[in-house]
Design a protein around this motif. Structure first.
Motif, PDB file in Angstrom:
ATOM      1  N   UNK A  44     -49.023  24.846  31.451  1.00  0.00           N
ATOM      2  CA  UNK A  44     -49.549  25.088  32.795  1.00  0.00           C
ATOM      3  C   UNK A  44     -49.473  23.843  33.677  1.00  0.00           C
ATOM      4  N   UNK A  45     -48.909  22.772  33.146  1.00  0.00           N
ATOM      5  CA  UNK A  45     -48.787  21.534  33.907  1.00  0.00           C
ATOM      6  C   UNK A  45     -49.986  20.629  33.736  1.00  0.00           C
ATOM      7  N   UNK A  46     -49.772  19.341  34.002  1.00  0.00           N
ATOM      8  CA  UNK A  46     -50.834  18.333  33.930  1.00  0.00           C
ATOM      9  C   UNK A  46     -51.486  18.290  32.540  1.00  0.00           C
ATOM     10  N   UNK A  47     -50.678  18.550  31.503  1.00  0.00           N
ATOM     11  CA  UNK A  47     -51.175  18.474  30.133  1.00  0.00           C
ATOM     12  C   UNK A  47     -51.980  19.663  29.684  1.00  0.00           C
ATOM     13  N   UNK A  48     -52.087  20.697  30.531  1.00  0.00           N
ATOM     14  CA  UNK A  48     -52.870  21.883  30.168  1.00  0.00           C
ATOM     15  C   UNK A  48     -51.957  22.945  29.561  1.00  0.00           C
ATOM     16  N   UNK A  49     -52.485  23.651  28.565  1.00  0.00           N
ATOM     17  CA  UNK A  49     -51.721  24.724  27.934  1.00  0.00           C
ATOM     18  C   UNK A  49     -51.755  24.604  26.427  1.00  0.00           C
ATOM     19  N   UNK A  50     -50.798  25.266  25.784  1.00  0.00           N
ATOM     20  CA  UNK A  50     -50.638  25.176  24.333  1.00  0.00           C
ATOM     21  C   UNK A  50     -49.186  24.833  24.040  1.00  0.00           C
ATOM     22  N   UNK A  51     -48.988  24.077  22.954  1.00  0.00           N
ATOM     23  CA  UNK A  51     -47.671  23.529  22.686  1.00  0.00           C
ATOM     24  C   UNK A  51     -47.336  23.641  21.199  1.00  0.00           C
ATOM     25  N   UNK A  52     -46.331  24.456  20.899  1.00  0.00           N
ATOM     26  CA  UNK A  52     -45.818  24.600  19.529  1.00  0.00           C
ATOM     27  C   UNK A  52     -46.919  24.942  18.524  1.00  0.00           C
ATOM     28  N   UNK A  53     -47.790  25.866  18.897  1.00  0.00           N
ATOM     29  CA  UNK A  53     -48.894  26.266  18.024  1.00  0.00           C
ATOM     30  C   UNK A  53     -48.407  27.277  16.991  1.00  0.00           C
ATOM     31  N   UNK A  54     -48.701  26.998  15.731  1.00  0.00           N
ATOM     32  CA  UNK A  54     -48.380  27.905  14.626  1.00  0.00           C
ATOM     33  C   UNK A  54     -49.663  28.254  13.886  1.00  0.00           C
ATOM     34  N   UNK A  55     -49.964  29.558  13.823  1.00  0.00           N
ATOM     35  CA  UNK A  55     -51.138  30.050  13.096  1.00  0.00           C
ATOM     36  C   UNK A  55     -50.758  31.317  12.346  1.00  0.00           C
ATOM     37  N   UNK A  56     -51.359  31.512  11.188  1.00  0.00           N
ATOM     38  CA  UNK A  56     -51.182  32.776  10.469  1.00  0.00           C
ATOM     39  C   UNK A  56     -52.504  33.119   9.797  1.00  0.00           C
ATOM     40  N   UNK A  57     -52.958  34.350  10.003  1.00  0.00           N
ATOM     41  CA  UNK A  57     -54.198  34.815   9.394  1.00  0.00           C
ATOM     42  C   UNK A  57     -53.866  36.019   8.521  1.00  0.00           C
ATOM     43  N   UNK A  58     -54.136  35.890   7.227  1.00  0.00           N
ATOM     44  CA  UNK A  58     -53.818  36.954   6.292  1.00  0.00           C
ATOM     45  C   UNK A  58     -54.864  38.066   6.351  1.00  0.00           C
ATOM     46  N   UNK A  59     -54.515  39.213   5.826  1.00  0.00           N
ATOM     47  CA  UNK A  59     -55.438  40.347   5.785  1.00  0.00           C
ATOM     48  C   UNK A  59     -56.704  39.958   5.025  1.00  0.00           C
ATOM     49  N   UNK A  60     -57.849  40.207   5.636  1.00  0.00           N
ATOM     50  CA  UNK A  60     -59.126  39.909   5.010  1.00  0.00           C
ATOM     51  C   UNK A  60     -59.572  38.465   5.111  1.00  0.00           C
ATOM     52  N   UNK A  61     -58.794  37.635   5.799  1.00  0.00           N
ATOM     53  CA  UNK A  61     -59.118  36.210   5.920  1.00  0.00           C
ATOM     54  C   UNK A  61     -59.828  35.938   7.246  1.00  0.00           C
ATOM     55  N   UNK A  62     -60.688  34.923   7.245  1.00  0.00           N
ATOM     56  CA  UNK A  62     -61.293  34.428   8.479  1.00  0.00           C
ATOM     57  C   UNK A  62     -60.803  33.010   8.721  1.00  0.00           C
ATOM     58  N   UNK A  63     -60.088  32.824   9.829  1.00  0.00           N
ATOM     59  CA  UNK A  63     -59.586  31.502  10.212  1.00  0.00           C
ATOM     60  C   UNK A  63     -60.421  30.978  11.363  1.00  0.00           C
ATOM     61  N   UNK A  64     -60.974  29.796  11.195  1.00  0.00           N
ATOM     62  CA  UNK A  64     -61.713  29.145  12.260  1.00  0.00           C
ATOM     63  C   UNK A  64     -60.778  28.317  13.119  1.00  0.00           C
ATOM     64  N   UNK A  65     -60.929  28.468  14.425  1.00  0.00           N
ATOM     65  CA  UNK A  65     -60.095  27.759  15.396  1.00  0.00           C
ATOM     66  C   UNK A  65     -61.031  26.793  16.109  1.00  0.00           C
ATOM     67  N   UNK A  66     -60.990  25.529  15.719  1.00  0.00           N
ATOM     68  CA  UNK A  66     -62.019  24.573  16.101  1.00  0.00           C
ATOM     69  C   UNK A  66     -61.497  23.583  17.135  1.00  0.00           C
ATOM     70  N   UNK A  67     -62.247  23.452  18.222  1.00  0.00           N
ATOM     71  CA  UNK A  67     -61.893  22.488  19.257  1.00  0.00           C
ATOM     72  C   UNK A  67     -62.854  22.613  20.420  1.00  0.00           C
ATOM     73  N   UNK A  68     -62.934  21.594  21.274  1.00  0.00           N
ATOM     74  CA  UNK A  68     -63.830  21.657  22.429  1.00  0.00           C
ATOM     75  C   UNK A  68     -63.270  22.566  23.511  1.00  0.00           C
ATOM     76  N   UNK A  69     -64.058  22.806  24.536  1.00  0.00           N
ATOM     77  CA  UNK A  69     -63.584  23.589  25.673  1.00  0.00           C
ATOM     78  C   UNK A  69     -62.360  22.919  26.279  1.00  0.00           C
ATOM     79  N   UNK A  70     -61.360  23.720  26.595  1.00  0.00           N
ATOM     80  CA  UNK A  70     -60.139  23.187  27.205  1.00  0.00           C
ATOM     81  C   UNK A  70     -59.077  22.756  26.220  1.00  0.00           C
ATOM     82  N   UNK A  71     -59.330  22.929  24.929  1.00  0.00           N
ATOM     83  CA  UNK A  71     -58.359  22.468  23.928  1.00  0.00           C
ATOM     84  C   UNK A  71     -57.187  23.426  23.753  1.00  0.00           C
TER      85      UNK A  71
END
Length: 303
Positions: free
Chosen positions: A11-38
């Motif tokens: 989104x410009x000015x360093x905002x957005x997401x970049x090359x994010x890779x995530x996979x959540x398997x069936x029955x799994x809980x994945x925590x996505x941890x970070x402050x606001x704006x991350x």
């Protein structure tokens, strides 16, 4: 069940997401941890099909989220980080609208959710408190008993008692085998609920760890002090991961992974110690390794 592959949206000015890779398997809980704006909410919005990736792909249960947003909404329970409800409706009318959208025929679960979260939805949504709006959003997200859940800062706006109620409720969902992606900045919430934890900073993933590792300590910090300056100096020459060496107190702090414990013990046994203390690094301390400018955790300086 949930796949994020090389997701990029700048989104410009360093905002957005970049090359994010995530996979959540069936029955799994994945925590996505970070402050606001991350970048947590941005990732969630792409999974719901609200935004289109500039690069990469996102899918849920094999469905491309961009091309199948209507099907995704039918299958997924989504709790947004910021609850925006339509003006001019009361809570019952909003729930009716969501029931129609999700083709929910039975009121039983909705009534149970309202009872459990102590919400009377008869008032105008415009006049509801933040906590009441959050409870209404919880009821809407779970009313269809979805098997995939996207929960973005789910306890935001809830009082401490209701936060505990929600955590107990999610534990029950886990026992039912639900697949959950839960974003949060609350360490206790993530530790209580998640099987794995992904840490995001400035739109990029910086680490993914198993919750079991956290419960047993991600790292150990050994703090030792010596009887004399000679031993202090000689110990400082060993091939260990020193983070503090304080000549005034004749003490050192060393980060020791489990695999290196024998190496540490072999090095330390040659010297006379005044004191010895072991400290296991918590999730919060590990997180601050990536976020704190002076890189300090567990009393150890990473500057």
């Amino acid at each position: 069940m949930i796949n994020v592959n090389n997701l990029t949206h700048d989104y410009g000015h360093g905002r957005g997401v970049f090359d994010v890779d995530l996979a959540v398997s069936k029955g799994e809980t994945l925590g996505f941890l970070g402050p606001n704006g991350a970048g947590k909410s941005t990732t969630m919005r792409h999974l719901m099909g609200f935004s289109k990736p500039q690069k990469g792909s996102v899918s849920i249960a094999g469905l491309d989220c961009t091309k199948n947003s209507a099907k995704i909404m039918q299958r997924v329970g989504y709790l947004p980080g910021e609850v925006a409800l339509p003006d001019g409706l009361n809570g019952w009318q909003f729930l009716k609208m969501m029931k129609d959208m999700r083709d929910v025929k039975d009121d039983k679960l909705t009534q149970e959710l309202l009872r459990r979260f102590e919400l009377d939805p008869s008032g105008s949504v415009k006049r509801m408190s933040i906590g009441e709006k959050r409870k209404l959003a919880v009821a809407a997200a779970f009313m269809s008993d979805p098997d995939i859940l996207l929960l973005d800062e789910p306890t935001s706006g809830l009082d401490p008692i209701m936060q505990e109620v929600f955590i107990d409720f999610i534990r029950e969902q886990k026992q039912k085998g639900k697949t959950i992606l839960l974003s949060s900045h609350i360490f206790s919430e993530v530790e209580a609920l998640c099987d794995r934890i992904a840490i995001i900073k400035d739109g990029r993933l910086v680490s993914t760890v198993d919750a079991a590792e956290i419960r047993h300590g991600l790292h150990n910090i050994m703090t030792v002090s010596f009887d004399n300056e000679r031993d202090f100096t000689e110990f400082g020459k060993t091939d260990l991961d020193f983070k503090i060496r304080d000549r005034k107190s004749l003490s050192c702090s060393v980060v020791v992974d489990d695999k290196d414990i024998n190496k540490f013990l072999s090095a330390i046994k040659r010297f006379r110690l005044k004191s010895f203390r072991e400290h296991s690094v918590t999730l919060e301390e590990y997180f601050m390794k990536f976020y704190k400018n002076d890189k300090t955790f567990g009393g150890v300086s990473y500057a």
